[in-house]
Design a protein around this motif. Structure first.
Motif, PDB file in Angstrom:
ATOM      1  N   ARG A 128       0.893  -1.017   0.094  1.00 34.50           N
ATOM      2  CA  ARG A 128      -0.098   0.026  -0.070  1.00 34.50           C
ATOM      3  C   ARG A 128       0.684   1.227   0.119  1.00 34.50           C
ATOM      4  O   ARG A 128       1.968   1.234   0.543  1.00 34.50           O
ATOM      5  CB  ARG A 128      -0.878   0.072   1.094  1.00 34.50           C
ATOM      6  CG  ARG A 128      -2.044  -1.078   1.235  1.00 34.50           C
ATOM      7  CD  ARG A 128      -3.063  -0.856   0.162  1.00 34.50           C
ATOM      8  NE  ARG A 128      -4.159  -1.847   0.366  1.00 34.50           N
ATOM      9  CZ  ARG A 128      -4.323  -3.010  -0.092  1.00 34.50           C
ATOM     10  NH1 ARG A 128      -3.320  -3.188  -0.886  1.00 34.50           N
ATOM     11  NH2 ARG A 128      -5.150  -3.654  -0.057  1.00 34.50           N
ATOM     12  N   THR A 129       0.453   2.392  -0.715  1.00 36.73           N
ATOM     13  CA  THR A 129       1.055   3.785  -0.462  1.00 36.73           C
ATOM     14  C   THR A 129       0.122   4.679  -0.157  1.00 36.73           C
ATOM     15  O   THR A 129      -1.138   4.424  -0.240  1.00 36.73           O
ATOM     16  CB  THR A 129       1.606   4.205  -1.961  1.00 36.73           C
ATOM     17  OG1 THR A 129       0.683   4.069  -2.951  1.00 36.73           O
ATOM     18  CG2 THR A 129       2.698   2.968  -2.405  1.00 36.73           C
ATOM     19  N   TYR A 130       0.369   5.595   0.750  1.00 34.48           N
ATOM     20  CA  TYR A 130      -0.199   6.669   1.011  1.00 34.48           C
ATOM     21  C   TYR A 130       0.368   8.046   0.921  1.00 34.48           C
ATOM     22  O   TYR A 130       1.472   7.957   0.956  1.00 34.48           O
ATOM     23  CB  TYR A 130      -0.484   6.449   2.780  1.00 34.48           C
ATOM     24  CG  TYR A 130      -1.496   5.415   2.960  1.00 34.48           C
ATOM     25  CD1 TYR A 130      -2.764   5.271   3.050  1.00 34.48           C
ATOM     26  CD2 TYR A 130      -0.792   4.052   3.121  1.00 34.48           C
ATOM     27  CE1 TYR A 130      -3.446   3.934   3.462  1.00 34.48           C
ATOM     28  CE2 TYR A 130      -1.398   2.771   3.340  1.00 34.48           C
ATOM     29  CZ  TYR A 130      -2.761   2.863   3.398  1.00 34.48           C
ATOM     30  OH  TYR A 130      -3.612   1.838   3.968  1.00 34.48           O
ATOM     31  N   ARG A 131      -0.368   9.136   0.771  1.00 34.74           N
ATOM     32  CA  ARG A 131      -0.081  10.373   0.446  1.00 34.74           C
ATOM     33  C   ARG A 131       0.167  11.278   1.933  1.00 34.74           C
ATOM     34  O   ARG A 131      -0.480  10.546   3.007  1.00 34.74           O
ATOM     35  CB  ARG A 131      -1.172  11.120  -0.346  1.00 34.74           C
ATOM     36  CG  ARG A 131      -1.267  10.692  -1.697  1.00 34.74           C
ATOM     37  CD  ARG A 131      -2.071  11.738  -2.446  1.00 34.74           C
ATOM     38  NE  ARG A 131      -3.344  11.672  -1.703  1.00 34.74           N
ATOM     39  CZ  ARG A 131      -4.383  11.134  -1.935  1.00 34.74           C
ATOM     40  NH1 ARG A 131      -4.375   9.969  -2.580  1.00 34.74           N
ATOM     41  NH2 ARG A 131      -5.687  11.519  -1.159  1.00 34.74           N
ATOM     42  N   ARG A 132       0.829  12.209   1.902  1.00 37.81           N
ATOM     43  CA  ARG A 132       1.055  12.885   3.088  1.00 37.81           C
ATOM     44  C   ARG A 132      -0.481  13.485   3.682  1.00 37.81           C
ATOM     45  O   ARG A 132      -1.120  13.979   2.839  1.00 37.81           O
ATOM     46  CB  ARG A 132       1.839  14.326   2.898  1.00 37.81           C
ATOM     47  CG  ARG A 132       1.908  15.228   3.949  1.00 37.81           C
ATOM     48  CD  ARG A 132       2.659  16.416   3.535  1.00 37.81           C
ATOM     49  NE  ARG A 132       2.723  17.574   4.689  1.00 37.81           N
ATOM     50  CZ  ARG A 132       3.814  17.405   5.653  1.00 37.81           C
ATOM     51  NH1 ARG A 132       4.578  16.567   5.673  1.00 37.81           N
ATOM     52  NH2 ARG A 132       3.504  18.369   6.797  1.00 37.81           N
ATOM     53  N   GLY A 133      -0.554  13.193   5.042  1.00 38.36           N
ATOM     54  CA  GLY A 133      -1.755  13.438   5.664  1.00 38.36           C
ATOM     55  C   GLY A 133      -2.833  12.664   5.450  1.00 38.36           C
ATOM     56  O   GLY A 133      -3.980  12.714   6.117  1.00 38.36           O
ATOM     57  N   GLN A 134      -2.845  11.463   4.586  1.00 39.91           N
ATOM     58  CA  GLN A 134      -3.637  10.239   4.499  1.00 39.91           C
ATOM     59  C   GLN A 134      -3.908   9.594   5.807  1.00 39.91           C
ATOM     60  O   GLN A 134      -2.821   9.130   6.444  1.00 39.91           O
ATOM     61  CB  GLN A 134      -3.471   9.691   3.221  1.00 39.91           C
ATOM     62  CG  GLN A 134      -4.615   8.631   2.830  1.00 39.91           C
ATOM     63  CD  GLN A 134      -4.487   8.055   1.704  1.00 39.91           C
ATOM     64  OE1 GLN A 134      -3.383   8.337   0.710  1.00 39.91           O
ATOM     65  NE2 GLN A 134      -5.442   7.521   1.104  1.00 39.91           N
ATOM     66  N   VAL A 135      -5.057   9.177   6.303  1.00 38.62           N
ATOM     67  CA  VAL A 135      -5.126   8.524   7.368  1.00 38.62           C
ATOM     68  C   VAL A 135      -5.312   6.966   7.252  1.00 38.62           C
ATOM     69  O   VAL A 135      -6.160   6.700   6.219  1.00 38.62           O
ATOM     70  CB  VAL A 135      -6.783   8.659   8.156  1.00 38.62           C
ATOM     71  CG1 VAL A 135      -6.946   7.916   9.423  1.00 38.62           C
ATOM     72  CG2 VAL A 135      -6.572  10.390   8.767  1.00 38.62           C
ATOM     73  N   LEU A 136      -4.526   6.211   7.666  1.00 38.02           N
ATOM     74  CA  LEU A 136      -4.652   4.848   7.518  1.00 38.02           C
ATOM     75  C   LEU A 136      -5.716   3.882   8.279  1.00 38.02           C
ATOM     76  O   LEU A 136      -6.198   3.062   7.678  1.00 38.02           O
ATOM     77  CB  LEU A 136      -3.048   4.180   7.835  1.00 38.02           C
ATOM     78  CG  LEU A 136      -1.901   4.563   6.867  1.00 38.02           C
ATOM     79  CD1 LEU A 136      -1.443   5.810   6.770  1.00 38.02           C
ATOM     80  CD2 LEU A 136      -0.680   3.488   7.524  1.00 38.02           C
ATOM     81  N   CYS A 137      -5.828   4.559   9.444  1.00 34.85           N
ATOM     82  CA  CYS A 137      -6.783   3.891  10.143  1.00 34.85           C
ATOM     83  C   CYS A 137      -7.384   4.772  11.398  1.00 34.85           C
ATOM     84  O   CYS A 137      -6.447   5.693  11.701  1.00 34.85           O
ATOM     85  CB  CYS A 137      -6.422   2.594  10.839  1.00 34.85           C
ATOM     86  SG  CYS A 137      -5.208   2.416  12.308  1.00 34.85           S
ATOM     87  N   ASN A 138      -8.439   4.800  11.955  1.00 35.50           N
ATOM     88  CA  ASN A 138      -8.842   5.552  12.930  1.00 35.50           C
ATOM     89  C   ASN A 138      -8.910   4.989  14.313  1.00 35.50           C
ATOM     90  O   ASN A 138      -9.273   3.667  14.255  1.00 35.50           O
ATOM     91  CB  ASN A 138     -10.072   6.254  12.679  1.00 35.50           C
ATOM     92  CG  ASN A 138     -10.200   7.485  11.679  1.00 35.50           C
ATOM     93  OD1 ASN A 138      -9.493   8.556  11.722  1.00 35.50           O
ATOM     94  ND2 ASN A 138     -10.772   7.315  10.467  1.00 35.50           N
ATOM     95  N   GLU A 139      -8.769   5.733  15.467  1.00 36.15           N
ATOM     96  CA  GLU A 139      -8.932   5.233  16.569  1.00 36.15           C
ATOM     97  C   GLU A 139     -10.294   4.448  16.764  1.00 36.15           C
ATOM     98  O   GLU A 139     -11.409   5.043  16.263  1.00 36.15           O
ATOM     99  CB  GLU A 139      -8.766   6.016  17.835  1.00 36.15           C
ATOM    100  CG  GLU A 139      -8.950   5.809  19.034  1.00 36.15           C
ATOM    101  CD  GLU A 139      -8.624   6.809  20.193  1.00 36.15           C
ATOM    102  OE1 GLU A 139      -8.861   6.893  21.195  1.00 36.15           O
ATOM    103  OE2 GLU A 139      -8.340   7.904  19.805  1.00 36.15           O
ATOM    104  N   GLY A 140     -10.506   3.396  17.100  1.00 32.96           N
ATOM    105  CA  GLY A 140     -11.792   2.465  17.210  1.00 32.96           C
ATOM    106  C   GLY A 140     -11.958   1.889  16.083  1.00 32.96           C
ATOM    107  O   GLY A 140     -13.073   0.707  16.103  1.00 32.96           O
ATOM    108  N   ASP A 141     -11.089   1.492  15.234  1.00 25.89           N
ATOM    109  CA  ASP A 141     -11.373   0.683  13.777  1.00 25.89           C
ATOM    110  C   ASP A 141     -10.933  -0.491  14.260  1.00 25.89           C
ATOM    111  O   ASP A 141     -10.254  -0.876  15.253  1.00 25.89           O
ATOM    112  CB  ASP A 141     -10.659   1.407  12.905  1.00 25.89           C
ATOM    113  CG  ASP A 141     -11.259   2.391  11.802  1.00 25.89           C
ATOM    114  OD1 ASP A 141     -12.223   2.902  12.288  1.00 25.89           O
ATOM    115  OD2 ASP A 141     -10.349   3.109  11.086  1.00 25.89           O
ATOM    116  N   PRO A 142     -11.477  -1.526  13.437  1.00 24.72           N
ATOM    117  CA  PRO A 142     -11.114  -3.044  13.814  1.00 24.72           C
ATOM    118  C   PRO A 142      -9.567  -3.098  13.471  1.00 24.72           C
ATOM    119  O   PRO A 142      -8.884  -2.557  12.475  1.00 24.72           O
ATOM    120  CB  PRO A 142     -11.907  -3.803  12.564  1.00 24.72           C
ATOM    121  CG  PRO A 142     -13.133  -2.891  12.581  1.00 24.72           C
ATOM    122  CD  PRO A 142     -12.628  -1.472  12.386  1.00 24.72           C
TER     123      PRO A 142
END
Length: 232
Positions: free
Chosen positions: A37-51
């Motif tokens: 996987r690749t992500y850009r600056r500022g992109q959220v990979l996962c949020n608190e509370g996600d599985p």
């Protein structure tokens, strides 16, 4: 023999402490089951509370680990730099993510599904001691951070951060030890638990005392002993 791209993944996996002692066959299997996987600056990979369904193997870049406080403020727990494994806690017990992961800059990583990771532990039990050591390190770091917030003022926390950075990634130069911040001053301020204006005042104070010299994203520590004195 693995293909060049697979070999690259194996080599990176081996730099992560919990996988360092695994045989090549296990690393090859892990690389095959992982998802690039690749992500850009500022992109959220996962949020608190996600599985918590996968572990992240950070191959390139930095991830900011944050939690939201009851007051609605974002607290930076850590900035993780490649190579590293992130997300072990949720992966082990299946609980929701305890923090939000955000790409500090461009990020390249691999996702290892929880099922594949659990199978790896079952097939390669020698990974368990290193995994426990990794979790213990996370707990110790959290404890140290809490103590620092309670006992050190902003100049003290900044001094400690600069010294740690110098020890791990500093470059000796004629004037002293040069380090790259590799993050904005706002991001660094959040990481040490302060605001950007307060961080700027502390950094300017160090410059005026001749302890450091700042040049954009680069800081040269000119006087290590005087900087250390702020952490006592």
């Amino acid at each position: 023999m693995p293909a060049p791209s697979a070999q690259l993944s194996i080599d990176i996996l081996r730099t992560v402490s919990i996988f360092a002692d695994l045989p090549d066959a296990a690393l090859e299997q892990l690389a095959r089951t992982s998802l690039p996987r690749t992500y850009r600056r500022g992109q959220v990979l996962c949020n608190e509370g996600d599985p918590g369904e996968s572990i992240y193997i950070l191959e390139e870049g930095q991830l900011r680990v944050t939690q939201w406080t009851s007051a609605g403020d974002e607290a930076v727990l850590a900035v993780v730099e490649a190579p590293a494994a992130v997300g072990e806690l949720s992966l082990l017990d299946g609980s929701p993510r305890s923090a939000t992961l955000t790409a500090v800059g461009p990020v390249r990583l691999r996702l290892i599904p929880r099922k594949a990771f659990i199978m790896l532990i079952q097939d390669q039990p020698q990974i368990v001691p290193e995994l426990l050591a990794t979790l213990a390190t996370l707990i110790r770091r959290a404890n140290v951070r809490q103590v620092d917030l309670l006992t050190l003022d902003v100049p003290g926390r900044l001094a400690k951060w600069l010294l740690d950075r110098a020890q791990r990634m500093g470059t000796p130069v004629q004037a002293g030890i040069r380090i790259d911040l590799a993050r904005s001053q706002g991001e660094l301020a959040a990481e040490i638990g302060t605001t950007r204006p307060t961080l700027n005042r502390a950094l300017r104070g160090f410059e005026e005392m001749g302890i450091v010299a700042a040049d954009g994203q680069r800081i040269t520590i000119l006087d290590m002993d005087r900087l250390k004195a702020f952490t006592n």
